[in-house]
Structures are given as C-alpha cells and as structure tokens.
Design a protein around this motif. Structure first.
Motif, PDB file in Angstrom:
ATOM      1  N   SER A 207       0.799  -1.497  -0.011  1.00  0.00           N
ATOM      2  CA  SER A 207       0.072  -0.012  -0.128  1.00  0.00           C
ATOM      3  C   SER A 207       0.920   1.380  -0.136  1.00  0.00           C
ATOM      4  O   SER A 207       0.240   2.496  -0.197  1.00  0.00           O
ATOM      5  N   LEU A 208       2.093   1.282   0.322  1.00  0.00           N
ATOM      6  CA  LEU A 208       2.918   2.497   0.370  1.00  0.00           C
ATOM      7  C   LEU A 208       3.999   2.250  -0.491  1.00  0.00           C
ATOM      8  O   LEU A 208       4.524   3.465  -1.123  1.00  0.00           O
ATOM      9  N   VAL A 209       4.292   1.158  -1.528  1.00  0.00           N
ATOM     10  CA  VAL A 209       5.378   1.373  -2.227  1.00  0.00           C
ATOM     11  C   VAL A 209       4.948   0.825  -3.517  1.00  0.00           C
ATOM     12  O   VAL A 209       5.179   1.304  -4.734  1.00  0.00           O
ATOM     13  N   LEU A 210       4.635  -0.390  -3.584  1.00  0.00           N
ATOM     14  CA  LEU A 210       3.867  -0.977  -4.888  1.00  0.00           C
ATOM     15  C   LEU A 210       2.783  -0.397  -5.769  1.00  0.00           C
ATOM     16  O   LEU A 210       2.975   0.037  -6.914  1.00  0.00           O
ATOM     17  N   THR A 211       1.782  -0.324  -5.010  1.00  0.00           N
ATOM     18  CA  THR A 211       0.702   0.503  -5.510  1.00  0.00           C
ATOM     19  C   THR A 211       0.205   1.419  -4.355  1.00  0.00           C
ATOM     20  O   THR A 211      -0.647   0.882  -3.480  1.00  0.00           O
ATOM     21  N   PRO A 212       0.742   2.493  -4.282  1.00  0.00           N
ATOM     22  CA  PRO A 212       0.591   3.565  -3.266  1.00  0.00           C
ATOM     23  C   PRO A 212      -1.003   4.016  -3.030  1.00  0.00           C
ATOM     24  O   PRO A 212      -1.178   5.396  -3.279  1.00  0.00           O
ATOM     25  N   MET A 213      -1.958   3.131  -3.223  1.00  0.00           N
ATOM     26  CA  MET A 213      -3.449   3.346  -2.975  1.00  0.00           C
ATOM     27  C   MET A 213      -3.999   2.330  -2.311  1.00  0.00           C
ATOM     28  O   MET A 213      -3.342   1.145  -2.203  1.00  0.00           O
ATOM     29  N   TRP A 214      -5.255   2.456  -2.006  1.00  0.00           N
ATOM     30  CA  TRP A 214      -5.959   1.330  -1.406  1.00  0.00           C
ATOM     31  C   TRP A 214      -6.583   0.610  -2.471  1.00  0.00           C
ATOM     32  O   TRP A 214      -7.705   1.408  -2.869  1.00  0.00           O
ATOM     33  N   ALA A 215      -6.703  -0.607  -2.233  1.00  0.00           N
ATOM     34  CA  ALA A 215      -7.954  -1.484  -3.047  1.00  0.00           C
ATOM     35  C   ALA A 215      -7.797  -2.647  -2.206  1.00  0.00           C
ATOM     36  O   ALA A 215      -7.037  -3.268  -1.454  1.00  0.00           O
ATOM     37  N   ASP A 216      -9.156  -3.009  -2.224  1.00  0.00           N
ATOM     38  CA  ASP A 216      -9.533  -4.245  -1.434  1.00  0.00           C
ATOM     39  C   ASP A 216      -8.727  -5.600  -1.684  1.00  0.00           C
ATOM     40  O   ASP A 216      -8.499  -5.651  -2.869  1.00  0.00           O
ATOM     41  N   ARG A 217      -8.383  -6.284  -0.697  1.00  0.00           N
ATOM     42  CA  ARG A 217      -7.501  -7.526  -0.799  1.00  0.00           C
ATOM     43  C   ARG A 217      -6.260  -7.211  -1.741  1.00  0.00           C
ATOM     44  O   ARG A 217      -5.906  -7.835  -2.427  1.00  0.00           O
ATOM     45  N   LEU A 218      -5.635  -6.234  -1.367  1.00  0.00           N
ATOM     46  CA  LEU A 218      -4.498  -5.555  -2.130  1.00  0.00           C
ATOM     47  C   LEU A 218      -3.304  -6.601  -2.199  1.00  0.00           C
ATOM     48  O   LEU A 218      -2.591  -6.630  -3.242  1.00  0.00           O
ATOM     49  N   THR A 219      -3.174  -7.523  -1.051  1.00  0.00           N
ATOM     50  CA  THR A 219      -2.139  -8.541  -1.085  1.00  0.00           C
ATOM     51  C   THR A 219      -2.294  -9.765  -1.998  1.00  0.00           C
ATOM     52  O   THR A 219      -1.268 -10.427  -2.343  1.00  0.00           O
ATOM     53  N   ALA A 220      -3.692  -9.965  -2.512  1.00  0.00           N
ATOM     54  CA  ALA A 220      -3.819 -10.752  -3.355  1.00  0.00           C
ATOM     55  C   ALA A 220      -3.143 -12.275  -3.251  1.00  0.00           C
ATOM     56  O   ALA A 220      -2.648 -12.934  -4.277  1.00  0.00           O
ATOM     57  N   GLY A 221      -3.301 -12.842  -2.052  1.00  0.00           N
ATOM     58  CA  GLY A 221      -3.017 -13.924  -1.595  1.00  0.00           C
ATOM     59  C   GLY A 221      -1.516 -14.236  -1.545  1.00  0.00           C
ATOM     60  O   GLY A 221      -0.781 -15.384  -1.626  1.00  0.00           O
ATOM     61  N   ARG A 222      -0.558 -13.259  -1.413  1.00  0.00           N
ATOM     62  CA  ARG A 222       0.776 -13.391  -1.553  1.00  0.00           C
ATOM     63  C   ARG A 222       1.104 -13.883   0.029  1.00  0.00           C
ATOM     64  O   ARG A 222       2.320 -14.464   0.099  1.00  0.00           O
ATOM     65  N   GLY A 223       0.336 -13.791   1.107  1.00  0.00           N
ATOM     66  CA  GLY A 223       0.528 -14.380   2.345  1.00  0.00           C
ATOM     67  C   GLY A 223       0.575 -15.824   2.071  1.00  0.00           C
ATOM     68  O   GLY A 223       1.307 -16.335   2.977  1.00  0.00           O
ATOM     69  N   TRP A 224      -0.126 -16.486   1.400  1.00  0.00           N
ATOM     70  CA  TRP A 224       0.045 -18.027   1.214  1.00  0.00           C
ATOM     71  C   TRP A 224       1.257 -18.543   0.529  1.00  0.00           C
ATOM     72  O   TRP A 224       1.777 -19.377   0.860  1.00  0.00           O
ATOM     73  N   ILE A 225       1.780 -17.556  -0.318  1.00  0.00           N
ATOM     74  CA  ILE A 225       3.005 -17.782  -0.899  1.00  0.00           C
ATOM     75  C   ILE A 225       4.230 -17.572   0.022  1.00  0.00           C
ATOM     76  O   ILE A 225       5.077 -18.566   0.145  1.00  0.00           O
ATOM     77  N   ALA A 226       3.953 -16.832   1.179  1.00  0.00           N
ATOM     78  CA  ALA A 226       5.039 -16.570   2.181  1.00  0.00           C
ATOM     79  C   ALA A 226       4.937 -17.754   2.906  1.00  0.00           C
ATOM     80  O   ALA A 226       6.071 -18.285   3.338  1.00  0.00           O
ATOM     81  N   LEU A 227       3.925 -18.352   3.221  1.00  0.00           N
ATOM     82  CA  LEU A 227       3.648 -19.565   3.945  1.00  0.00           C
ATOM     83  C   LEU A 227       4.592 -20.820   3.421  1.00  0.00           C
ATOM     84  O   LEU A 227       5.338 -21.456   4.057  1.00  0.00           O
TER      85      LEU A 227
END
Length: 308
Positions: A207-227
């Motif tokens: 929200s501050l670097v890649l796309t400095p704006m807010w949109a719903d579900r901004l991370t797009a499932g990347r948390g699962w990739i991190a796991l």
C-alpha cells in the motif's frame, strides 16, 4: 535485450520479492518456536490498510510503517491468546485470523478506496537512485534494504545468539525446555508478536510502495506464498532469501508476459503462475526422500500444556 530492460526486470523482481520475504521471515521465526500461524494473509492485509490509513491521515510514511507493525502484532496476539493460552487448534485459528484480517481490512479501507499517498520510493539521493545503472543497487525503497538486513539478523539470531538457540530448543522439544526452566509460552508469545509485526511490514509494502493506493484485498494471496516459502526454504533464512527472489522472478515473468502481449498463454494462466509454482515446489518437497519436511521443528503445530 538491452541493459536498461534487464535492470528494469531486476528492479521488478526485487519489488515482487520484498513483501513476501518480510512476511516469510517473521513466519520462519514463529515456526522455529513450534507455532504454526496460517493467518499471514490476514495480518498482511491489516498491516497494509493500517499503513495506508495512517500515512494518508498524517502524511508520515514512517509513522504508517510503525502503525502497520503494531496493528499486525496486536492481531497476532489474538491468535497467540487462543492457541498458546487457551490451546485452541492452531490451523483453525490461523485460518480464522486470515478471514478476520480480510474482513477488517475491507471495513477500514472502505473510506480510502481509490485514494493515493506519496509512494515510499527512494532511500538514497536521486543522483544514485535514478542513475541508469546504479539504481539497481541504490534505487529501492527503504523496505528493500530492511528486508535484506532482517534476513541477516534473523540468520544470526537463530544460529549465533543465546535467545535464538533457546527459541529453537523450544521448537524442537518444548517439554525438555520447560523442564530446565525456560518459559515456553512466553518465548512463543514473543515469536508470534515478531511474526505479526513482520507480516504488517510486508503488507505495508503493497500500500505504500508497489501500489500507493488502497484497493480491497491488495495483497492478492501473497501471504499464502510466504507460508509456502518457509517450507520451500527448509526453515533456513538464507534459503528463504533465495526462494523469495525466485518467486519474485516468477511473478515478474507474469507481468512482463502480459505487457508483451504474449498470445499463446491465456492471461488467466499467467495470473496463476506464482500459485502454480508454489504447488509444484511443495509437491516436490513432500515426495523427496530427504525433503525439507525433515527440517521442520519437531513441535510445530503441537499445543503445549505445562505439567509442572
């Protein structure tokens, strides 16, 4: 292919890899203590919306980053209380935390949809950050350098420090660690809080670097990739760094293939490439005779109840 294009691709890889590296580093420490927190996606979203809301309201990105870490750490304490104090099932509680984070971020972000903030881009002076060649080293946001420093610190902490060795001992044999006087629950609470703070930092990158704006579900499932990345790295920080950049390269291929108008691959297939790569990696590890599963902490996911 020109050097400018190669540098641009490398910059994109770094940008794609950094948030999952930050979140995965926190989860690695959590899992090394014997706790499995599947709420990474939810905590990243809480961090992302908090960072954006605070930065938008105050105009201070550093304050937004601190608030993101605090908010995600607070969310992780809900998980910690349920699983460590009440000994609730860690898998179910982690999934509930993800659902909670998705809903909470949508609720808080309603008033910020479509609004923008100044992107947290440069760390070094413009002469270096915007140089055609040197920008590959000096042209990143502060969070990129923080992620690299944190990788080295986590590696040192787990292998060289007394506290790190205690944490690993608790993850391998909580009963034995408890019997010689170590606070298993206390150490695990600290690990869970650290994992939450790192997830919030990773979420704030979106929200501050890649796309400095807010949109719903901004991370797009990347948390699962991190796991999945933690398992891919066999719970080793330096492998985690390499794995994050490998997944970043896969994500970058998707973006550049779409931009180049690749016609022989459907856009939907390109969009699913990072997640397909995750499934392939986990499958290979699970069937390997001496795979990464053998490196998993022995007490991972198992509740601890003090007996004396």
């Amino acid at each position: 292919m020109s050097s400018a294009v190669l540098i641009s691709i490398a910059m994109t890889v770094v940008g794609a890899a950094t948030p999952i590296l930050l979140a995965a580093l926190g989860e690695l420490v959590v899992e090394k203590s014997g706790v499995l927190n599947l709420g990474l996606e939810g905590m990243m979203l809480i961090g992302a919306v908090t960072a954006f809301a605070v930065t938008y309201s105050t105009g201070s990105a550093p304050l937004g980053l601190i608030a993101a870490m605090a908010a995600s750490a607070a969310a992780s304490m809900i998980f910690g209380f349920l699983t460590l104090t009440l000994t609730a099932n860690q898998v179910a509680t982690g999934l509930a935390l993800t659902i909670f984070g998705i809903g909470l971020s949508s609720l808080i972000g309603q008033g910020f949809v479509g609004r923008t903030v100044d992107a947290l881009h440069r760390t070094f002076p413009a002469a270096l950050a915007e140089h055609p060649v040197w920008r590959l080293i000096f042209g990143h946001s502060p969070l990129v350098y923080i992620s690299l420093v944190m990788t080295a610190l986590v590696a040192w902490f787990l292998t060289r420090s007394r506290a790190g060795l205690i944490l690993r001992a608790i993850g391998e044999s909580d009963e034995a660690a408890h019997s010689i006087g170590y606070s298993v629950i206390g150490v695990r609470y600290l690990a869970v809080a650290f994992g939450g703070a790192m997830a919030g930092l990773g979420g704030s990158y979106y929200s501050l670097v890649l796309t400095p704006m807010w949109a719903d579900r901004l991370t797009a499932g990347r948390g699962w990739i991190a796991l999945a990345l933690v398992v891919f790295a066999s719970w080793r920080p330096l492998r985690l760094l390499a794995g994050a950049y490998l997944f970043g390269a896969v994500m970058t291929f998707e973006l550049h293939a779409k931009a180049a108008g690749v016609s022989f691959l459907a856009p939907e297939f390109l969009a699913m490439l990072p997640y397909l790569a995750t499934i392939v990696v986990l499958t290979v590890i699970s069937v390997a005779p001496a795979g990464g599963r053998l490196a998993a902490p022995a007490c991972l996911g198992k509740p601890f109840r003090a007996t004396g």
